[in-house]
Write a protein that holds these residues in place. Structure first.
Motif, PDB file in Angstrom:
ATOM      1  N   SER A   4      36.076 -47.718   2.794  1.00  0.00           N
ATOM      2  CA  SER A   4      35.274 -48.620   3.615  1.00  0.00           C
ATOM      3  C   SER A   4      35.099 -49.946   2.899  1.00  0.00           C
ATOM      4  N   ASP A   5      34.601 -50.933   3.623  1.00  0.00           N
ATOM      5  CA  ASP A   5      34.378 -52.244   3.017  1.00  0.00           C
ATOM      6  C   ASP A   5      33.460 -52.155   1.808  1.00  0.00           C
TER       7      ASP A   5
ATOM      8  N   GLU B 223      32.848 -49.610  -0.118  1.00  0.00           N
ATOM      9  CA  GLU B 223      33.477 -48.896  -1.233  1.00  0.00           C
ATOM     10  C   GLU B 223      34.458 -49.787  -1.970  1.00  0.00           C
TER      11      GLU B 223
END
Length: 557
Positions: A2-3, A5
């Motif tokens: 994800s962004d 992460e």
């Protein structure tokens, strides 16, 4: 990943101290006021020292009308900035600051995504350096001072029914759109109707973003019209005698914030007015500083080109003293297919007919930006579901308009995915062009509104409610007609009907009010049913967020 992460992995292993990022554009440690290791504000002496620096080239990044499919304007801006630096261009990015309301609601943050992000992502999308809190406090302090003035005898003869100043909150809270205050008897103030706006819709946000320095900030605060007397005379903050107090609360908020992209491109993030209910551009100070520090400054304007970009050209650029040298319009195959009638759940399926139908929205935005006389490029923000045939169709359709369209995979590849776009932009910036304003600010108010509706939106007529006609008479009586126009309109359509997708024509725009914002220096034209306090969706993004025992945030996009 994800962004968040991706951002957290970079923050842990690769993020540079902000002092090292500052050195790449000639700033030293004593030019900065540090907020930890990763964030800093530029000091007043630094801003004063830079004042005489020559300005670089300015690139405005805008987009088609937003859709649930997503466009990725910030992501493209960031990836393009990284790509320009890979091409050994000295690029600096200037972006708006996220509002907490959309972060907790449905729109998400404003730090890009994937491998084209600004970090520290969590800090920027939440409390950052406290600018939003300072603005909220300043707006509400002024509101408290106004109500105290009423309570203490009302020496200025303010009519409680005609007070324009609203309280604010930087979260979407529909329950506060219309309120009654002062209940509880003589010791609790003067009862009156009031309302809350979201912080980024406040005039003080616009004032902060258009102020050139502290002197200008105080002058603009002093000019704010807070309401009218019983005999319909305007009352300003200066007359209330609290200009200095409000400026004190914004002393630090006026300074631009310096952060970095994942690829360490210097990025100034400062100010965040919405483009559907305000002027939608980051601060003049941040943009000018980016122009002074870099050879190319990239900035964006909120929502579609019909809103943020038009306001950048007609409201911000005259104050900035610099017009864009090129315009980049971000579009996606998915969003154009949605404009062409394809259902949201089916957008990952190839549909060249829907793409061709929805292309009208992009074509209108291209034509709008071409009116200003500057070179225009189209950035196709590529998604994995886009087919080669769809991309080829979109490139060919843009070529028919005489505009180059360049695919870019900035989410997956960062700056490497935008090298072709950077090359095209460098070529465009080398061309000679002449800026053409959309309208003469000294034209009659209705003429300016009609110009925007017809030349930018594609409409035919404008009708005015009784309240709007009364407001126009007040504006004329006070000599405020020479101010530029800030349209408050739905972001989802070129018209004032959010369901009218594509490029509607021949429609009638409905104006319900015209509000003078003398501090900001424009007239806000309220159209359709646009709201200055958004509401939260049925399933807000806040429901997915959490923080671990060791302080690691999850669920933030």
């Amino acid at each position: 990943m994800s962004d968040i992460e991706i951002a957290q992995a970079n923050e842990a292993n690769e993020m540079l101290p902000i002092t090292a990022v500052a050195k790449t554009v000639g700033l030293q440690a004593d030019d900065l006021e540090l907020y930890g290791q990763a964030k800093a504000k530029l000091s007043y002496p630094t801003l004063q020292r830079l004042a005489d620096q020559p300005l670089g080239k300015l690139v405005l990044v805008t987009s088609i009308n937003p859709t649930p499919a997503g466009e990725g304007k910030s992501t493209v801006t960031i990836g393009l900035g990284d790509a320009l630096n890979l091409r050994r261009q000295k690029a600096v990015i200037a972006l708006r600051e996220p509002s907490l309301g959309p972060v907790m609601g449905m729109k998400g943050g404003a730090t890009g995504g994937g491998y084209s992000q600004v970090v520290p992502m969590e800090d920027i999308n939440l409390h950052f350096t406290g600018d939003m809190h300072a603005l909220t406090t300043a707006v509400d302090t002024l509101a408290a001072l106004i109500d105290n003035h009423l309570h203490q005898g009302n020496a200025l003869n303010l009519d409680p029914r005609r007070i324009l100043w609203h309280r604010v909150l930087d979260i979407n809270d529909r329950a506060l759109r219309h309120t009654v205050i002062g209940l509880g008897g003589p010791t609790s103030g003067v009862p009156r109707e009031n309302q809350f706006d979201i912080t980024v819709a406040s005039e003080l946000m616009a004032v902060l973003c258009l102020a050139e320095n502290m002197h200008d900030l105080k002058a603009r605060i002093g000019r704010i019209v807070i309401g009218f007397t019983y005999d319909r005379q305007p009352v300003t903050v200066s007359q209330l005698g609290v200009t200095g107090a409000i400026a004190v609360l914004l002393k630090d908020a006026l300074k631009p914030n310096l952060v970095q992209t994942l690829a360490h491109t210097p990025t100034l993030i400062h100010g965040g007015p919405f483009a559907n209910i305000a002027h939608g551009c980051n601060s003049v100070l941040a943009t000018k500083t980016a122009l002074q520090l870099g050879d190319i400054a990239l900035t964006e304007a909120g929502f579609g080109a019909d809103l943020g970009a038009e306001k950048f050209m007609d409201i911000k650029a005259p104050v900035l003293g610099k017009t864009p040298d090129a315009v980049v319009i971000v579009a996606t195959v998915r969003a154009l297919k949605y404009n062409g009638g394809q259902a949201l759940k089916d957008l990952t399926t190839e549909n060249r007919d829907a793409l061709a139908q929805g292309f009208a929205n992009l074509a209108k935005h291209v034509a709008n930006m071409q009116q200003y006389g500057r070179p225009v490029l189209v950035a196709i923000n590529r998604f994995t579901s886009d087919t080669d045939a769809e991309i080829a169709d979109l490139v060919a359709a843009c070529a028919q308009l005489g505009v180059q369209a360049i695919p870019a995979d900035v989410w997956g590849q960062g700056g490497q995915g935008a090298l072709a776009l950077a090359d095209a932009l460098i070529t465009a910036l080398a061309t000679t062009s002449r800026f053409v304003p959309l309208y003469d600010p000294k034209a009659p108010v209705k003429a300016k509104i009609t110009t925007i509706v017809q030349k930018i939106y594609g409409g035919k007529d404008v009708v005015y409610d009784h309240q709007a006609e009364l407001a126009l008479k007040t504006i004329a009586a006070n000599g405020w007609e020479d101010l530029p126009i800030c349209m408050a309109k739905t972001q989802y359509s070129l018209s004032d009907d959010p369901k009218a997708l594509g490029a509607p024509t021949g429609f009638t725009m409905h104006v319900r009010d015209v509000i003078p914002k003398l501090g900001a220096g424009f007239l806000v034209v309220m159209t359709g049913s646009v709201l200055t306090m958004p509401g939260l969706p049925k399933t807000p993004a806040a429901m997915n967020m959490d923080v671990s025992d060791d302080g690691v945030i999850s669920g933030l996009f």
